[in-house]
Design a protein around this motif. Structure first.
Motif, PDB file in Angstrom:
ATOM      1  N   LEU A 213       2.651  -8.159  -3.617  1.00  0.00           N
ATOM      2  CA  LEU A 213       1.924  -7.806  -4.830  1.00  0.00           C
ATOM      3  C   LEU A 213       1.731  -6.295  -4.817  1.00  0.00           C
ATOM      4  CD1 LEU A 213      -0.128  -7.874  -7.141  1.00  0.00           C
ATOM      5  CD2 LEU A 213      -1.832  -8.599  -5.476  1.00  0.00           C
ATOM      6  N   ALA A 214       2.237  -5.629  -5.853  1.00  0.00           N
ATOM      7  CA  ALA A 214       2.107  -4.171  -5.936  1.00  0.00           C
ATOM      8  C   ALA A 214       1.005  -3.852  -6.948  1.00  0.00           C
ATOM      9  CB  ALA A 214       3.432  -3.558  -6.390  1.00  0.00           C
ATOM     10  N   GLN A 215      -0.085  -3.238  -6.460  1.00  0.00           N
ATOM     11  CA  GLN A 215      -0.372  -2.821  -5.099  1.00  0.00           C
ATOM     12  C   GLN A 215      -1.695  -3.445  -4.689  1.00  0.00           C
ATOM     13  OE1 GLN A 215       0.332   1.411  -4.495  1.00  0.00           O
ATOM     14  NE2 GLN A 215       2.303   1.321  -5.529  1.00  0.00           N
ATOM     15  N   LEU A 216      -2.417  -2.847  -3.739  1.00  0.00           N
ATOM     16  CA  LEU A 216      -3.568  -3.554  -3.178  1.00  0.00           C
ATOM     17  C   LEU A 216      -4.934  -3.019  -3.636  1.00  0.00           C
ATOM     18  CD1 LEU A 216      -4.349  -5.828  -1.214  1.00  0.00           C
ATOM     19  CD2 LEU A 216      -4.240  -4.179   0.653  1.00  0.00           C
TER      20      LEU A 216
ATOM     21  N   VAL B 296       0.865  -1.179   0.000  1.00  0.00           N
ATOM     22  CA  VAL B 296       0.000   0.000   0.000  1.00  0.00           C
ATOM     23  C   VAL B 296       0.898   1.224   0.000  1.00  0.00           C
ATOM     24  CG1 VAL B 296      -1.591   1.385   1.406  1.00  0.00           C
ATOM     25  CG2 VAL B 296      -2.033  -1.050   1.081  1.00  0.00           C
ATOM     26  N   GLU B 297       0.795   2.005  -1.062  1.00  0.00           N
ATOM     27  CA  GLU B 297       1.607   3.226  -1.175  1.00  0.00           C
ATOM     28  C   GLU B 297       0.682   4.437  -1.166  1.00  0.00           C
ATOM     29  OE1 GLU B 297       4.311   3.249  -4.506  1.00  0.00           O
ATOM     30  OE2 GLU B 297       5.000   5.288  -4.077  1.00  0.00           O
ATOM     31  N   HIS B 298       1.179   5.536  -0.652  1.00  0.00           N
ATOM     32  CA  HIS B 298       0.440   6.798  -0.781  1.00  0.00           C
ATOM     33  C   HIS B 298       0.598   7.238  -2.234  1.00  0.00           C
ATOM     34  CE1 HIS B 298      -0.448   8.062   3.515  1.00  0.00           C
ATOM     35  NE2 HIS B 298       0.192   6.914   3.641  1.00  0.00           N
ATOM     36  N   LEU B 299      -0.210   6.701  -3.067  1.00  0.00           N
ATOM     37  CA  LEU B 299      -0.126   6.908  -4.521  1.00  0.00           C
ATOM     38  C   LEU B 299      -1.548   6.848  -5.057  1.00  0.00           C
ATOM     39  CD1 LEU B 299       1.941   4.561  -6.931  1.00  0.00           C
ATOM     40  CD2 LEU B 299       0.235   6.213  -7.623  1.00  0.00           C
ATOM     41  N   GLY B 300      -1.931   7.869  -5.813  1.00  0.00           N
ATOM     42  CA  GLY B 300      -3.260   7.859  -6.423  1.00  0.00           C
ATOM     43  C   GLY B 300      -4.333   7.617  -5.380  1.00  0.00           C
TER      44      GLY B 300
ATOM     45  N   VAL C 259       1.559  -7.277 -13.063  1.00  0.00           N
ATOM     46  CA  VAL C 259       1.386  -6.776 -14.421  1.00  0.00           C
ATOM     47  C   VAL C 259       1.116  -5.279 -14.257  1.00  0.00           C
ATOM     48  CG1 VAL C 259      -0.129  -6.809 -16.452  1.00  0.00           C
ATOM     49  CG2 VAL C 259       0.466  -8.958 -15.267  1.00  0.00           C
ATOM     50  N   TRP C 260       1.822  -4.458 -14.995  1.00  0.00           N
ATOM     51  CA  TRP C 260       1.598  -2.998 -14.925  1.00  0.00           C
ATOM     52  C   TRP C 260       1.731  -2.432 -16.332  1.00  0.00           C
ATOM     53  CZ3 TRP C 260       5.374   0.928 -12.040  1.00  0.00           C
ATOM     54  CH2 TRP C 260       4.909   2.229 -12.236  1.00  0.00           C
ATOM     55  N   TYR C 261       0.672  -1.750 -16.800  1.00  0.00           N
ATOM     56  CA  TYR C 261       0.716  -1.098 -18.114  1.00  0.00           C
ATOM     57  C   TYR C 261       1.415   0.255 -17.938  1.00  0.00           C
ATOM     58  CZ  TYR C 261      -1.955  -4.869 -20.057  1.00  0.00           C
ATOM     59  OH  TYR C 261      -2.327  -6.117 -20.501  1.00  0.00           O
TER      60      TYR C 261
ATOM     61  N   ALA D  66       9.693  -6.395 -10.137  1.00  0.00           N
ATOM     62  CA  ALA D  66       9.480  -6.675 -11.564  1.00  0.00           C
ATOM     63  C   ALA D  66       8.032  -6.426 -11.948  1.00  0.00           C
ATOM     64  CB  ALA D  66       9.846  -8.123 -11.886  1.00  0.00           C
ATOM     65  N   TYR D  67       7.857  -5.727 -13.053  1.00  0.00           N
ATOM     66  CA  TYR D  67       6.525  -5.488 -13.625  1.00  0.00           C
ATOM     67  C   TYR D  67       6.552  -5.939 -15.081  1.00  0.00           C
ATOM     68  CZ  TYR D  67       5.666  -2.475  -9.563  1.00  0.00           C
ATOM     69  OH  TYR D  67       5.492  -1.992  -8.296  1.00  0.00           O
ATOM     70  N   TYR D  68       5.431  -6.473 -15.529  1.00  0.00           N
ATOM     71  CA  TYR D  68       5.360  -6.974 -16.900  1.00  0.00           C
ATOM     72  C   TYR D  68       4.145  -6.385 -17.603  1.00  0.00           C
ATOM     73  CZ  TYR D  68       8.800 -10.194 -15.064  1.00  0.00           C
ATOM     74  OH  TYR D  68       9.927 -10.710 -14.477  1.00  0.00           O
TER      75      TYR D  68
ATOM     76  N   ASP E 212       9.549  -7.603  -3.287  1.00  0.00           N
ATOM     77  CA  ASP E 212       8.524  -6.763  -2.677  1.00  0.00           C
ATOM     78  C   ASP E 212       7.812  -5.788  -3.615  1.00  0.00           C
ATOM     79  OD1 ASP E 212      10.627  -4.865  -2.493  1.00  0.00           O
ATOM     80  OD2 ASP E 212      11.121  -5.574  -0.487  1.00  0.00           O
ATOM     81  N   GLU E 213       7.949  -5.972  -4.923  1.00  0.00           N
ATOM     82  CA  GLU E 213       7.030  -5.356  -5.895  1.00  0.00           C
ATOM     83  C   GLU E 213       6.978  -6.283  -7.098  1.00  0.00           C
ATOM     84  OE1 GLU E 213       7.303  -1.207  -6.914  1.00  0.00           O
ATOM     85  OE2 GLU E 213       8.079  -0.700  -4.924  1.00  0.00           O
ATOM     86  N   TRP E 214       5.799  -6.778  -7.393  1.00  0.00           N
ATOM     87  CA  TRP E 214       5.624  -7.579  -8.610  1.00  0.00           C
ATOM     88  C   TRP E 214       4.186  -7.444  -9.073  1.00  0.00           C
ATOM     89  CZ3 TRP E 214       1.998 -11.445  -9.074  1.00  0.00           C
ATOM     90  CH2 TRP E 214       1.451 -11.937  -7.875  1.00  0.00           C
TER      91      TRP E 214
ATOM     92  N   GLY F 195      14.825   1.931   2.464  1.00  0.00           N
ATOM     93  CA  GLY F 195      14.622   2.749   1.271  1.00  0.00           C
ATOM     94  C   GLY F 195      13.899   1.985   0.182  1.00  0.00           C
ATOM     95  N   ASN F 196      13.826   2.622  -0.980  1.00  0.00           N
ATOM     96  CA  ASN F 196      13.103   2.027  -2.120  1.00  0.00           C
ATOM     97  C   ASN F 196      13.805   2.358  -3.434  1.00  0.00           C
ATOM     98  OD1 ASN F 196      10.548   0.945  -3.439  1.00  0.00           O
ATOM     99  ND2 ASN F 196      10.675   2.987  -4.353  1.00  0.00           N
ATOM    100  N   GLU F 197      14.041   1.339  -4.230  1.00  0.00           N
ATOM    101  CA  GLU F 197      14.550   1.492  -5.604  1.00  0.00           C
ATOM    102  C   GLU F 197      15.611   2.581  -5.726  1.00  0.00           C
ATOM    103  OE1 GLU F 197      11.273   1.783  -8.393  1.00  0.00           O
ATOM    104  OE2 GLU F 197      10.805  -0.338  -8.135  1.00  0.00           O
TER     105      GLU F 197
HETATM  106  O1  AHR Z   1       4.269   0.399  -7.534  1.00  0.00           O
HETATM  107  C1  AHR Z   1       4.451   1.574  -8.256  1.00  0.00           C
HETATM  108  C2  AHR Z   1       5.886   2.078  -8.209  1.00  0.00           C
HETATM  109  O2  AHR Z   1       6.712   1.181  -8.879  1.00  0.00           O
HETATM  110  C3  AHR Z   1       6.529   2.179  -6.845  1.00  0.00           C
HETATM  111  O3  AHR Z   1       6.266   3.371  -6.202  1.00  0.00           O
HETATM  112  C4  AHR Z   1       7.990   2.095  -7.164  1.00  0.00           C
HETATM  113  O4  AHR Z   1       8.746   1.558  -6.120  1.00  0.00           O
HETATM  114  C5  AHR Z   1       8.044   1.287  -8.437  1.00  0.00           C
HETATM  115  O5  AHR Z   1       8.814   1.898  -9.413  1.00  0.00           O
END
Ligand code: AHR
Length: 506
Positions: A351-354, A26-30, A295-297, A243-245, A291-293, A171-173
């Motif tokens: 699973l990124a994200q929820l 869960v990220e403070h995103l959107g 499918v992401w367009y 990883a995102y695909y 800790d992030e995987w 930290g992150n990435e």
């Molecule tokens: O999950 C979306 C973003 O993807 C995260 O904020 C970042 O860590 C990654 O690049």
């Protein structure tokens, strides 16, 4: 018709299936937090503003540990903005996603929400624009029972009991040029080592995750892991993978084989970690926190959704709200197969994200919530994958992919729970056109009973669940499953993911 076969022998064990493999993020995103898990005024909201319908879906999903509060967000975050009286919390410019952060949800509220969904907190500290001291501060605030300035502040804020966070991301990435405070492997390795050793002075049993690469495609991949681990090996327990695909144009063949890339990524990170282990003459095995995987367009985000107008950074904009198809769910299910196959090294995954943001759960403000197609492989795997992951002998024809070379048309993994005798087989048919006759050789198992067989498949591989049609796609019983002579046989439709649950007395 494709023919594929696996032999199951519960004596050949990869490793225990750690419940943390079924973590999320869960990220403070959107609209993940605001208008996602938190929407005061929604008809299902509780006294803290948490949506009850979302809580129910998260519980059904079967999520174990949740990484928070970012993501790229964390590299500009001041954790103390999100604690204390809500009307005094600052609004801030949020640089990662060009939004305005209201700080109405922070560590304490999120810990309260996690109790509702029965999940563990995995907390990320800001090593992008902050450092050792702030990491120590948030650790003191979260985990020290009382009697110090920051722990007493938590008590005064209404949380008498410490949150007792066990797993912390350093930290992150930090390898990504997009990251606030992006640094070289050497610089980050030094900072992460100092932070880890300082945090361990407060609690030597903390489980610490150092940042690996944000993707195997990064130019620094491999060398990044070596340099960072050489600096941190003794003081951390995990290195992260992300990883995102997404499909490249209409190259669905490669997209369906994304797990081939994930397999390779995991094995290369493990090999690099073992190289450092040898250099250090260490007895310790470094685990992987994937800790992030998902499918992401991402192309859609970069080309359409990105907020560029600095004059107007909205609160909780609609960002990364991908709608997932049946084909996406099949790829997603195959990524879970890859994670379980590496259960000896990957002992945590998120699973990124929820909710709402590249998510299995969607919500409409003031309206309903629903399950995306990816919800199903996750919830079914989380429910059935118990005990240990098994080493499988898999026979399957292959096909050529543009991105990953030869890939098996059918891929599978199995788990065995020695306490109950339950066996689960998760299998994907990647063919776009052909059914697969899939046989599970159960000779070693003796008497076997079929408990269930469920497939995610649709004649329209692009079908999705949407606000207008929330139940268009659902998992269905696969009625082709049969008990054969020392085997279980099933037909897998093209582009499908299937879970077969068996009970055996071994
Ligand atoms: O999950 C979306 C973003 O993807 C995260 O904020 C970042 O860590 C990654 O690049």
């Amino acid at each position: 018709m494709i023919r594929a076969r696996v032999t199951i022998d519960p004596h050949f064990i990869v490793g225990p299936v750690n419940r943390r493999l079924f973590g999320s993020f869960v990220e403070h995103l959107g609209r993940c937090v605001y208008d996602g898990i938190y929407e005061p005024g929604h008809e299902t909201a509780d006294e803290n503003g948490f949506r009850g319908d979302v809580v129910e879906l998260v519980r059904e999903l079967g999520v174990s540990a949740i990484r928070y509060p970012g993501g790229n967000f964390v590299s500009g975050y001041r954790w103390e903005d999100g604690v204390g009286p809500r009307d005094e919390r600052p609004r801030r410019l949020e640089l990662a996603w060009h939004s305005t952060e209201t700080n109405q949800i922070g560590l304490d509220e999120f810990a309260t929400w996690l109790e509702l969904v029965d999940a563990e907190l995995m907390y990320a500290v800001n090593l992008g624009t902050r450092g050792v001291l702030e990491a120590l501060d948030v650790l003191e605030y979260a985990n020290i029972p009382a009697g110090t300035a920051l722990s007493d502040m938590r008590v005064a804020n209404g949380h008498a009991e410490p949150h007792d966070v066990r797993m912390w991301c350093l930290g992150n990435e930090m390898d990504g040029p997009w990251q606030l405070g992006h640094s070289t492997a050497y610089e980050y390795g030094q900072l992460a080592a100092q932070t880890a050793s300082a945090m361990r002075q407060i609690d030597p049993d903390l489980e610490l995750v150092v940042c690996g690469s944000s993707g195997a495609q990064m130019p620094t991949f491999g060398e990044w892991e070596r340099v960072v681990l050489e600096a941190t090996y003794d003081n951390v327990d995990y290195i992260s993978c992300h990883a995102y695909y997404e499909p490249q144009g209409d190259d669905y063949g490669s997209f369906l084989a994304s797990a081939v890339n994930m397999d390779r990524f995991i094995e290369e990170v493990a090999a690099t970690a073992d190289h450092v282990k040898a250099l250090k003459r260490s007895d310790k095995t470094m685990y992987i926190s994937f800790d992030e995987w998902n499918v992401w367009y991402m192309t859609r985000y970069n080309e359409v959704d990105k907020i560029t107008d600095i004059a107007d950074w909205p609160v909780a904009p609609r960002l990364l709200e991908d709608s997932y198809s049946v084909m996406d769910a099949v790829v997603f299910g195959s990524l879970l197969i890859s994670l379980i196959r590496h259960a000896d090294r990957v002992t945590a995954a998120s699973l990124a994200q929820l909710v709402n943001v590249i998510a299995p759960i969607m919500t409409e403000p003031g309206g309903p919530s629903w399950r995306q197609t990816t919800f199903f492989p996750f919830s079914i795997t989380s429910r059935l994958a118990r005990g240990v992951a098994l080493e499988l002998t898999l026979e399957s024809p292959t096909y050529d992919t543009k991105q990953y070379g030869a890939a098996p048309l059918v891929d599978a993994v199995a788990t065995h729970d020695p306490e109950t005798g339950d066996i689960a087989v998760f299998v994907v048919n990647r063919s776009m056109t052909e059914e697969a006759a899939f046989d599970i050789d159960t000779r070693v198992l003796g008497d076997v009973e079929i408990v269930s067989a469920i497939s995610v498949h649709d004649d329209d591989i692009h079908a999705a669940n949407t606000l207008a049609d929330r139940e268009r796609v659902a998992p269905r019983e696969n009625t082709s499953v049969r008990l054969g002579d020392a085997s279980v046989d099933i037909t897998l439709p093209p582009v499908s993911w299937t879970a077969i649950s068996l009970r055996a007395r071994v």
